[in-house]
Design a protein around this motif. Structure first.
Motif, PDB file in Angstrom:
ATOM      1  N   LEU A  77      48.069  72.805  89.108  1.00 44.57           N
ATOM      2  CA  LEU A  77      46.780  72.613  88.430  1.00 44.57           C
ATOM      3  C   LEU A  77      46.724  73.401  87.127  1.00 44.57           C
ATOM      4  CD1 LEU A  77      44.477  72.848  91.582  1.00 44.57           C
ATOM      5  CD2 LEU A  77      45.081  70.764  90.322  1.00 44.57           C
ATOM      6  N   LYS A  78      47.249  74.625  87.139  1.00 39.74           N
ATOM      7  CA  LYS A  78      47.269  75.451  85.928  1.00 39.74           C
ATOM      8  C   LYS A  78      48.085  74.793  84.825  1.00 39.74           C
ATOM      9  CE  LYS A  78      48.684  80.071  84.321  1.00 39.74           C
ATOM     10  NZ  LYS A  78      49.207  81.405  84.725  1.00 39.74           N
ATOM     11  N   ARG A  79      49.153  74.115  85.213  1.00 36.36           N
ATOM     12  CA  ARG A  79      50.028  73.497  84.231  1.00 36.36           C
ATOM     13  C   ARG A  79      49.568  72.113  83.790  1.00 36.36           C
ATOM     14  NH1 ARG A  79      56.297  74.487  85.675  1.00 36.36           N
ATOM     15  NH2 ARG A  79      56.358  72.811  84.112  1.00 36.36           N
ATOM     16  N   GLY A  80      48.383  71.725  84.224  1.00 30.26           N
ATOM     17  CA  GLY A  80      47.789  70.516  83.676  1.00 30.26           C
ATOM     18  C   GLY A  80      47.741  69.312  84.575  1.00 30.26           C
ATOM     19  N   MET A  81      48.242  69.415  85.809  1.00 28.86           N
ATOM     20  CA  MET A  81      48.108  68.281  86.718  1.00 28.86           C
ATOM     21  C   MET A  81      46.652  68.181  87.159  1.00 28.86           C
ATOM     22  SD  MET A  81      50.153  67.375  90.275  1.00 28.86           S
ATOM     23  CE  MET A  81      51.736  67.063  89.455  1.00 28.86           C
ATOM     24  N   GLY A  82      46.046  67.020  87.022  1.00 26.34           N
ATOM     25  CA  GLY A  82      44.668  66.841  87.440  1.00 26.34           C
ATOM     26  C   GLY A  82      44.540  66.875  88.951  1.00 26.34           C
ATOM     27  N   GLU A  83      43.358  67.184  89.439  1.00 28.82           N
ATOM     28  CA  GLU A  83      43.168  67.246  90.892  1.00 28.82           C
ATOM     29  C   GLU A  83      43.418  65.894  91.566  1.00 28.82           C
ATOM     30  OE1 GLU A  83      40.002  69.366  92.627  1.00 28.82           O
ATOM     31  OE2 GLU A  83      40.207  71.118  91.316  1.00 28.82           O
ATOM     32  N   PRO A  84      42.991  64.766  90.996  1.00 30.44           N
ATOM     33  CA  PRO A  84      43.315  63.481  91.643  1.00 30.44           C
ATOM     34  C   PRO A  84      44.819  63.248  91.748  1.00 30.44           C
ATOM     35  CG  PRO A  84      41.556  63.189  90.040  1.00 30.44           C
ATOM     36  CD  PRO A  84      42.099  64.573  89.830  1.00 30.44           C
ATOM     37  N   GLU A  85      45.557  63.609  90.700  1.00 28.05           N
ATOM     38  CA  GLU A  85      47.010  63.446  90.720  1.00 28.05           C
ATOM     39  C   GLU A  85      47.657  64.404  91.716  1.00 28.05           C
ATOM     40  OE1 GLU A  85      45.258  61.610  87.406  1.00 28.05           O
ATOM     41  OE2 GLU A  85      45.187  63.750  87.891  1.00 28.05           O
ATOM     42  N   ALA A  86      47.175  65.632  91.762  1.00 33.06           N
ATOM     43  CA  ALA A  86      47.701  66.599  92.725  1.00 33.06           C
ATOM     44  C   ALA A  86      47.436  66.140  94.152  1.00 33.06           C
ATOM     45  CB  ALA A  86      47.089  67.977  92.480  1.00 33.06           C
ATOM     46  N   ALA A  87      46.274  65.535  94.390  1.00 34.07           N
ATOM     47  CA  ALA A  87      45.954  65.016  95.715  1.00 34.07           C
ATOM     48  C   ALA A  87      46.923  63.909  96.112  1.00 34.07           C
ATOM     49  CB  ALA A  87      44.517  64.504  95.748  1.00 34.07           C
ATOM     50  N   GLN A  88      47.341  63.104  95.145  1.00 34.86           N
ATOM     51  CA  GLN A  88      48.338  62.072  95.424  1.00 34.86           C
ATOM     52  C   GLN A  88      49.670  62.700  95.804  1.00 34.86           C
ATOM     53  OE1 GLN A  88      47.190  59.827  91.561  1.00 34.86           O
ATOM     54  NE2 GLN A  88      48.304  58.337  92.786  1.00 34.86           N
ATOM     55  N   PHE A  89      50.111  63.681  95.012  1.00 35.21           N
ATOM     56  CA  PHE A  89      51.398  64.310  95.276  1.00 35.21           C
ATOM     57  C   PHE A  89      51.421  65.003  96.631  1.00 35.21           C
ATOM     58  CE2 PHE A  89      53.634  68.418  95.320  1.00 35.21           C
ATOM     59  CZ  PHE A  89      54.932  67.951  95.389  1.00 35.21           C
ATOM     60  N   PHE A  90      50.430  65.797  96.929  1.00 33.61           N
ATOM     61  CA  PHE A  90      50.479  66.640  98.125  1.00 33.61           C
ATOM     62  C   PHE A  90      50.343  65.855  99.423  1.00 33.61           C
ATOM     63  CE2 PHE A  90      49.747  70.262  95.257  1.00 33.61           C
ATOM     64  CZ  PHE A  90      50.659  71.157  95.783  1.00 33.61           C
ATOM     65  N   GLY A  91      49.726  64.688  99.399  1.00 34.18           N
ATOM     66  CA  GLY A  91      49.597  63.965 100.660  1.00 34.18           C
ATOM     67  C   GLY A  91      49.137  62.532 100.525  1.00 34.18           C
ATOM     68  N   GLY A  92      48.378  62.247  99.491  1.00 32.86           N
ATOM     69  CA  GLY A  92      47.790  60.920  99.354  1.00 32.86           C
ATOM     70  C   GLY A  92      48.805  59.801  99.261  1.00 32.86           C
ATOM     71  N   ASN A  93      49.876  60.017  98.502  1.00 31.45           N
ATOM     72  CA  ASN A  93      50.878  58.963  98.342  1.00 31.45           C
ATOM     73  C   ASN A  93      51.591  58.662  99.655  1.00 31.45           C
ATOM     74  OD1 ASN A  93      50.394  58.631  95.591  1.00 31.45           O
ATOM     75  ND2 ASN A  93      51.967  60.091  94.981  1.00 31.45           N
TER      76      ASN A  93
END
Length: 386
Positions: A356-372
């Motif tokens: 998140l600090k490096r610019g990944m948005g929360e929706p995108e991070a949610a995809q990476f961590f489990g959503g996808n």
């Protein structure tokens, strides 16, 4: 499962001799943590923690506590030493809870009994399976994994739609998976029993050449998918099981892509670049072909070309640039990895905070961590039921 080094096993042997009087469980000291490689403020870490409370994080490939060693037979001396150290599921599950992980793959290792350590190549096939041995080993391992649930340590996660109910139990979700399809003996008919056992994903090849294909090699193996492998792919599609191509050579992987009508994944790998190549990595072209089917590439925190958690973040961003955020997930190979730079689930808030600090948005991070992963799994189930 990553590379077990000869040095690590020999070191374990010395520790075993020294610690026999105290029991093997005393040997499972937590290894020295990999460096972070970045600074994160308390506020930034708190943001990572809050994010993980709001969004489920699911690990596509892991061996929490190394359950696969329990009850293993026919091992060579060095792997006997490795196995004698015992398992440590309680510690890893505690780390999951503390770090905010919602669920993980709990992977059996189908070919563990017949592997050995080579100084040049790491884990390699040492012998053939005895008649019925591969299936018997699978049944021992899946029984041991399911006992983690009956003992109240984890909650089985047999379908992606159960993630909310699983999180409400306060225990991590456990997705039963198998690394290596050796236990099938080339028969798609055994998949129905595995599915009934709760297995939801299978890595088709591990370190042993089996009835489906061969493992990745330095020589650029061009082995393809066998007819038995094609039948297994089709039956896994029908059952809604996730097909994992990690460890498979590219020619065989491309044949799977031609046969399957469901998305597949490489649960733990990275892409080869001009600066860093490795037999366990895949070409960027193949990664894009997997993504074109709707599939996933699992970002793998092995210490191949990176030395800290910041390097893992770099790897995640490289993958998202190569195939798009919709096609990347987290595949840590926890407790089975080679020189891991993400080696403790308690560091999950730091990883989330860093992305998140490096610019990944929360929706995108949610995809990476489990959503996808949950989405692709659900797509396979829905398609398989039609």
């Amino acid at each position: 499962m990553g590379k077990i080094t000869r040095r690590a096993v020999l070191g374990a042997g010395a520790a075993l001799v020294a610690g026999t009087a105290y029991g093997v469980h005393s040997l499972r000291k937590r290894p020295r943590a990999a460096p972070l490689g970045f600074d994160l403020s308390a506020q930034e870490r708190a943001r990572g923690t809050a994010f993980l409370k709001a969004h489920p994080a699911v690990d596509a490939h892991a061996h929490p506590g190394q359950t696969f060693v329990r009850g293993a037979s026919g091992l060579p001396p060095l792997l006997q030493v490795y196995s004698a150290k015992g398992t440590f599921e309680g510690r890893t599950v505690s780390d999951m809870v503390e770090g905010g992980l919602a669920a993980a793959s709990f992977a059996a290792v189908a070919d563990f009994n017949v592997l050995d350590l080579s100084r040049e190549a790491g884990l390699v096939e040492r012998r053939s399976f005895d008649e019925g041995e591969a299936w018997a080993s699978y049944k021992i391992q899946i029984t041991n994994l399911k006992k983690l649930a009956s003992d109240g340590l984890v909650t089985p996660l047999s379908a992606p739609g159960e993630i909310g109910a699983v999180r409400a139990t306060g225990r991590p979700g456990a997705i039963w998976t198998v690394e290596g399809a050796d236990f099938l003996g080339g028969s798609s008919e055994r998949l129905q029993e595995a599915h009934a056992d709760g297995v939801r994903s299978i890595t088709l090849v591990h370190y042993r050449a089996n009835e489906i294909s061969t493992p990745m090699t330095d020589a650029g193996d061009d082995s393809t998918l066998s007819p038995a492998g094609e039948s297994i792919v089709r039956e896994m599609n029908r059952l809604g099981m996730l097909i994992d191509l990690a460890h498979m050579p590219e020619t065989a992987a491309r044949r799977v892509l031609a046969v399957t009508d469901r998305p597949v994944m490489f649960s733990h790998t990275h892409i080869n670049t001009t600066d860093m190549r490795h037999p366990r990595f895949i070409s960027a072209d193949l990664a894009r072909e997997v993504a074109a089917t709707g599939g996933l590439i699992g970002a793998w925190p092995s210490g191949i070309g990176i030395s800290d958690l910041a390097g893992y973040a770099d790897r995640i961003f490289q993958l998202t640039e190569a195939v798009g955020i919709n096609h990347v997930c987290m595949g840590t190979d926890m407790d089975g990895n080679y020189k891991p730079v993400f080696d403790d689930y308690r560091r999950l808030p730091e990883l989330a905070g860093l992305l998140l600090k490096r610019g990944m948005g929360e929706p995108e991070a949610a995809q990476f961590f489990g959503g996808n992963l949950l989405r692709v799994w659900q797509q396979g189930i829905v398609a398989g039921s039609q």
